[in-house]
Write an enzyme that holds these catalytic residues in place. Structure first.
Site, PDB file in Angstrom:
ATOM      1  N   GLN A  13       4.416   3.744  10.208  1.00 29.51           N
ATOM      2  CA  GLN A  13       3.993   2.580   9.439  1.00 29.51           C
ATOM      3  C   GLN A  13       5.173   1.892   8.778  1.00 29.51           C
ATOM      4  OE1 GLN A  13       0.891   0.952   8.865  1.00 29.51           O
ATOM      5  NE2 GLN A  13       0.613   2.051  10.776  1.00 29.51           N
ATOM      6  N   HIS A  20       0.825  -1.205   0.000  1.00 33.29           N
ATOM      7  CA  HIS A  20       0.000   0.000   0.000  1.00 33.29           C
ATOM      8  C   HIS A  20       0.862   1.258   0.000  1.00 33.29           C
ATOM      9  CE1 HIS A  20       0.717  -0.551   4.327  1.00 33.29           C
ATOM     10  NE2 HIS A  20       0.457   0.735   4.472  1.00 33.29           N
ATOM     11  N   HIS A  46       0.957   5.316   1.473  1.00 31.54           N
ATOM     12  CA  HIS A  46       0.442   6.384   2.328  1.00 31.54           C
ATOM     13  C   HIS A  46       0.933   7.700   1.756  1.00 31.54           C
ATOM     14  CE1 HIS A  46      -1.235   4.603   5.999  1.00 31.54           C
ATOM     15  NE2 HIS A  46      -0.378   3.622   5.821  1.00 31.54           N
ATOM     16  N   TYR A  73       2.385   9.110  12.096  1.00 28.44           N
ATOM     17  CA  TYR A  73       1.775   7.808  11.821  1.00 28.44           C
ATOM     18  C   TYR A  73       2.269   7.234  10.502  1.00 28.44           C
ATOM     19  CZ  TYR A  73      -1.755   4.426  10.396  1.00 28.44           C
ATOM     20  OH  TYR A  73      -2.383   3.301   9.944  1.00 28.44           O
TER      21      TYR A  73
END
Length: 139
Positions: A130, A61, A63, A126
């Site tokens: 990750q 993924h 971000h 955050y």
């Protein structure tokens, strides 16, 4: 220094936290593919006049914390980013397109978007966290 930016007739601060995944959430965003995706997002965001605040490409993924101009919609921004990065990745790494399940689609449909207000610093931490968490889990 103010957190707001100026255009000719608007004072703005439009910041978004966006997360999206490759098709089938396969863990293909590694090594040179991840680097290519990272570069493409930076370049294509700049071309749209948007500023990447934080970017983290995980194996399955992405971000993105980004400031998007008020005249650019989030869906327009994501359409450009996902479309152009997919074309670029398939051009650079044609072996990904040969897999029967990819077709002409690199990214899964949709994305998750959240507006960022006063908690921008917390979200930035955050996004960085990750990556550290992913590294410790894969070891």
């Amino acid at each position: 220094m103010s957190r707001f930016q100026k255009l000719s007739h608007v004072l703005w601060h439009c910041q978004y936290h966006i997360v999206w995944v490759p098709k089938y959430r396969y863990r293909v965003l590694r090594g040179p593919v991840a680097e290519e995706v990272y570069k493409c997002i930076q370049v294509f965001s700049g071309r749209l006049g948007c500023e990447v605040v934080e970017l983290n490409v995980q194996p399955d993924h992405v971000h993105l914390l980004v400031k998007i101009l008020p005249k650019v919609s989030v869906s327009e921004f994501m359409g450009a980013i996902k479309g152009r990065t997919a074309i670029r990745v398939f051009k650079q790494y044609p072996y990904l397109k040969e897999r029967p399940y990819w077709g002409n689609h690199f990214w899964a449909e949709g994305y998750c978007v959240d507006t960022v207000g006063l908690d921008a610093e917390m979200i930035r931490k955050y996004v960085v966290y990750q990556e550290k968490k992913e590294r410790t889990e894969t070891k």
